[in-house]
Design a protein around this motif. Structure first.
Motif, PDB file in Angstrom:
ATOM      1  N   VAL A 239      -3.299   6.148   8.612  1.00 54.08           N
ATOM      2  CA  VAL A 239      -1.987   5.572   8.320  1.00 54.08           C
ATOM      3  C   VAL A 239      -2.152   4.469   7.276  1.00 54.08           C
ATOM      4  O   VAL A 239      -3.268   4.067   6.931  1.00 54.08           O
ATOM      5  N   LEU A 240      -1.033   3.975   6.794  1.00 54.48           N
ATOM      6  CA  LEU A 240      -0.999   2.766   5.977  1.00 54.48           C
ATOM      7  C   LEU A 240      -0.249   1.695   6.749  1.00 54.48           C
ATOM      8  O   LEU A 240       0.821   1.959   7.315  1.00 54.48           O
ATOM      9  N   LEU A 241      -0.790   0.490   6.774  1.00 57.49           N
ATOM     10  CA  LEU A 241      -0.100  -0.604   7.446  1.00 57.49           C
ATOM     11  C   LEU A 241       1.077  -1.083   6.599  1.00 57.49           C
ATOM     12  O   LEU A 241       1.172  -0.811   5.397  1.00 57.49           O
ATOM     13  N   ASP A 242       1.971  -1.821   7.235  1.00 60.34           N
ATOM     14  CA  ASP A 242       3.201  -2.252   6.556  1.00 60.34           C
ATOM     15  C   ASP A 242       2.921  -3.137   5.352  1.00 60.34           C
ATOM     16  O   ASP A 242       3.720  -3.176   4.412  1.00 60.34           O
ATOM     17  N   ASP A 243       1.790  -3.868   5.361  1.00 60.70           N
ATOM     18  CA  ASP A 243       1.505  -4.779   4.246  1.00 60.70           C
ATOM     19  C   ASP A 243       0.658  -4.130   3.155  1.00 60.70           C
ATOM     20  O   ASP A 243       0.150  -4.815   2.267  1.00 60.70           O
ATOM     21  N   HIS A 244       0.499  -2.811   3.198  1.00 57.50           N
ATOM     22  CA  HIS A 244      -0.251  -2.113   2.151  1.00 57.50           C
ATOM     23  C   HIS A 244       0.460  -2.283   0.811  1.00 57.50           C
ATOM     24  O   HIS A 244       1.690  -2.359   0.745  1.00 57.50           O
ATOM     25  N   LEU A 245      -0.333  -2.312  -0.267  1.00 62.44           N
ATOM     26  CA  LEU A 245       0.233  -2.560  -1.594  1.00 62.44           C
ATOM     27  C   LEU A 245       1.138  -1.439  -2.086  1.00 62.44           C
ATOM     28  O   LEU A 245       1.923  -1.646  -3.023  1.00 62.44           O
ATOM     29  N   ALA A 246       1.046  -0.257  -1.480  1.00 59.73           N
ATOM     30  CA  ALA A 246       1.924   0.842  -1.875  1.00 59.73           C
ATOM     31  C   ALA A 246       3.355   0.528  -1.426  1.00 59.73           C
ATOM     32  O   ALA A 246       3.684   0.621  -0.248  1.00 59.73           O
ATOM     33  N   VAL A 247       4.200   0.134  -2.363  1.00 59.36           N
ATOM     34  CA  VAL A 247       5.571  -0.283  -2.043  1.00 59.36           C
ATOM     35  C   VAL A 247       6.432   0.951  -1.792  1.00 59.36           C
ATOM     36  O   VAL A 247       6.466   1.864  -2.618  1.00 59.36           O
ATOM     37  N   PRO A 248       7.129   1.011  -0.668  1.00 58.39           N
ATOM     38  CA  PRO A 248       7.952   2.187  -0.382  1.00 58.39           C
ATOM     39  C   PRO A 248       8.978   2.459  -1.476  1.00 58.39           C
ATOM     40  O   PRO A 248       9.642   1.545  -1.973  1.00 58.39           O
ATOM     41  N   ASP A 249       9.076   3.746  -1.844  1.00 53.15           N
ATOM     42  CA  ASP A 249      10.105   4.227  -2.775  1.00 53.15           C
ATOM     43  C   ASP A 249      10.114   3.445  -4.090  1.00 53.15           C
ATOM     44  O   ASP A 249      11.181   3.115  -4.615  1.00 53.15           O
TER      45      ASP A 249
ATOM     46  N   MET B 126      -6.388   8.967   2.389  1.00 59.27           N
ATOM     47  CA  MET B 126      -5.443   7.861   2.309  1.00 59.27           C
ATOM     48  C   MET B 126      -4.552   7.984   1.072  1.00 59.27           C
ATOM     49  O   MET B 126      -3.401   7.551   1.083  1.00 59.27           O
ATOM     50  N   SER B 127      -5.094   8.569  -0.001  1.00 55.20           N
ATOM     51  CA  SER B 127      -4.305   8.671  -1.235  1.00 55.20           C
ATOM     52  C   SER B 127      -3.037   9.486  -1.037  1.00 55.20           C
ATOM     53  O   SER B 127      -2.009   9.211  -1.656  1.00 55.20           O
ATOM     54  N   VAL B 128      -3.090  10.485  -0.167  1.00 54.00           N
ATOM     55  CA  VAL B 128      -1.880  11.272   0.131  1.00 54.00           C
ATOM     56  C   VAL B 128      -0.817  10.377   0.746  1.00 54.00           C
ATOM     57  O   VAL B 128       0.372  10.440   0.390  1.00 54.00           O
ATOM     58  N   LEU B 129      -1.227   9.513   1.664  1.00 56.44           N
ATOM     59  CA  LEU B 129      -0.276   8.612   2.312  1.00 56.44           C
ATOM     60  C   LEU B 129       0.265   7.580   1.324  1.00 56.44           C
ATOM     61  O   LEU B 129       1.450   7.222   1.370  1.00 56.44           O
TER      62      LEU B 129
ATOM     63  N   HIS C 171       2.090  10.030  11.041  1.00 59.47           N
ATOM     64  CA  HIS C 171       1.104   9.078  10.496  1.00 59.47           C
ATOM     65  C   HIS C 171       1.732   7.689  10.412  1.00 59.47           C
ATOM     66  O   HIS C 171       1.982   7.163   9.331  1.00 59.47           O
ATOM     67  N   THR C 172       1.970   7.098  11.582  1.00 54.50           N
ATOM     68  CA  THR C 172       2.568   5.766  11.655  1.00 54.50           C
ATOM     69  C   THR C 172       1.600   4.793  12.319  1.00 54.50           C
ATOM     70  O   THR C 172       0.777   5.201  13.155  1.00 54.50           O
ATOM     71  N   PRO C 173       1.683   3.499  12.001  1.00 57.50           N
ATOM     72  CA  PRO C 173       0.807   2.522  12.650  1.00 57.50           C
ATOM     73  C   PRO C 173       0.940   2.508  14.162  1.00 57.50           C
ATOM     74  O   PRO C 173      -0.071   2.349  14.872  1.00 57.50           O
ATOM     75  N   ASP C 174       2.152   2.658  14.689  1.00 58.48           N
ATOM     76  CA  ASP C 174       2.336   2.656  16.140  1.00 58.48           C
ATOM     77  C   ASP C 174       1.559   3.793  16.793  1.00 58.48           C
ATOM     78  O   ASP C 174       0.913   3.614  17.832  1.00 58.48           O
TER      79      ASP C 174
END
Length: 365
Positions: A175-185, A280-283, A339-342
């Motif tokens: 998964v990617l955590l919420d603070d990952h640098l990949a900004v949603p959308d 991870m790159s896919v996520l 694929h969620t952090p929870d």
């Protein structure tokens, strides 16, 4: 609990995963014993404050086993979590020795291959058979199998059936955590369009496949540009030369905001891996919102069928449709939900409890 993480490839997706496992379960003490012996780059930077102890894993196999045993004796972890095929061999060999030699106490072992070595398509058949044989021999020493994707879980279940024993297997999805640098959308494609790969330039990622796909796309859309976001591993410069000769830009290693921006500017990402765990790159690409196509390999069966391709011809055909329509036609909802952090935290917590012999708790699936 006190958890000792051991890996010989603390770089890229494996480093991200190990770091996230520790960050998602801060109620436990996490120790790290790591190197990046399988690559030419320095190990990834550690997130400050995540690991109570940060130790160096030797590159030598014999010395690595000894150091694992010494770390277990010195720090007395409740469980040892091995990441990668080689680390899995070191940790389980160490556990076997601790079981039979006096004065030591073996600890439960969790094992996350992050792609089994016997899945590699760039090595001779005899070597793949050797790696598979090693996994068969070592698997009974595994307390809990912790694959990072469904395919890896299926392979572990097959190992289970071969020995007639019931080693628990719990899929802990990447998964990617919420603070990952990949900004949603944050997708903002350039004009003219650019098609890219986000990866290390290695035989696993099959640069020749991307070259052939690019040639087929160019035949229909000559203005499309191509880029490979990443660099080689220092072992085979001919692979980066192959890309350059095909007029495909190789960016070199990018990090942070520069990496995120370059990905967001792509019109399409094509994941060309011949084998994988779950990248991870896919996520990251999914979170940013860039249209995505992936190779139809067992590790990526979780991805929608409409986004998978088997040949350069098929990849080019699907890519041309996306480039012309300027949108991703595939439905990724099921993958995104799994694929969620929870979900990762719940599965990981259950795996640690099982390994340590604590009462089983209900897992959210």
């Amino acid at each position: 609990m006190r958890i000792l993480h051991v890996t010989d490839c603390f770089h890229g997706g494996v480093a991200t995963a190990v770091d996230q496992y520790a960050r998602l379960t801060p109620e436990h003490e996490h120790l790290l014993l790591a190197n990046n012996a399988r690559g030419s780059d320095a190990p990834a930077q550690r997130t400050p404050g995540v690991f109570l102890t940060d130790l160096e894993l030797p590159a030598s196999t014999v010395t690595a086993v000894r150091v694992v045993r010494d770390a277990v004796r010195a720090y007395r972890p409740d469980v040892v979590h091995a990441h990668s095929s080689f680390a899995g061999a070191y940790v389980r060999t160490a556990a076997a020795l601790d079981r039979v030699l006096p004065g030591r106490e073996a600890r439960p072992v969790l094992y996350t291959p992050h792609s089994f070595a016997f899945e590699r398509a760039d090595i001779p058949t005899w070597k793949r058979s050797l790696f598979r044989g090693m996994e068969k021999a070592l698997y009974p020493l595994t307390s809990v199998g912790v694959p990072c994707a469904d395919r890896e879980g299926e392979l572990m279940t097959e190992l289970n059936s071969r020995f007639g024993r019931n080693v628990p297997v719990i899929v802990v999805p990447n998964v990617l955590l919420d603070d990952h640098l990949a900004v949603p959308d944050s997708w903002a494609p350039t004009d003219p369009p650019t098609v890219g790969v986000v990866s290390r330039v290695t035989p696993q990622r099959d640069p020749a496949f991307f070259v052939e796909t690019a040639e087929r796309i160019r035949a229909s859309l000559p203005d499309v540009r191509f880029t490979w976001i990443g660099d080689g591993d220092g072992k085979d410069a001919s692979l980066t030369d192959l890309l350059a000769e095909a007029d495909i830009e190789v960016t070199g290693w990018l990090t942070g905001e520069k990496l995120r921006r370059r990905i967001s500017e792509l019109s399409l990402v094509i994941h060309t891996a011949r084998w994988d765990g779950f990248p991870m790159s896919v996520l990251e690409v999914r979170r940013i919102g860039v249209p995505l196509l992936v190779r139809d390999i067992p590790a990526l069966q979780e991805c929608p069928a409409t986004a998978r391709f088997g040949t350069p011809e098929e990849a080019a055909e699907k890519a041309l449709n996306i480039l012309r329509e300027r949108r991703d036609p595939a439905r990724w909802d099921s993958l995104d939900r799994s694929h969620t952090p929870d979900r990762q935290r719940d599965r990981l917590t259950e795996a640690y409890r099982l390994a340590a012999g604590l009462p089983k708790e209900q897992v959210t699936v």
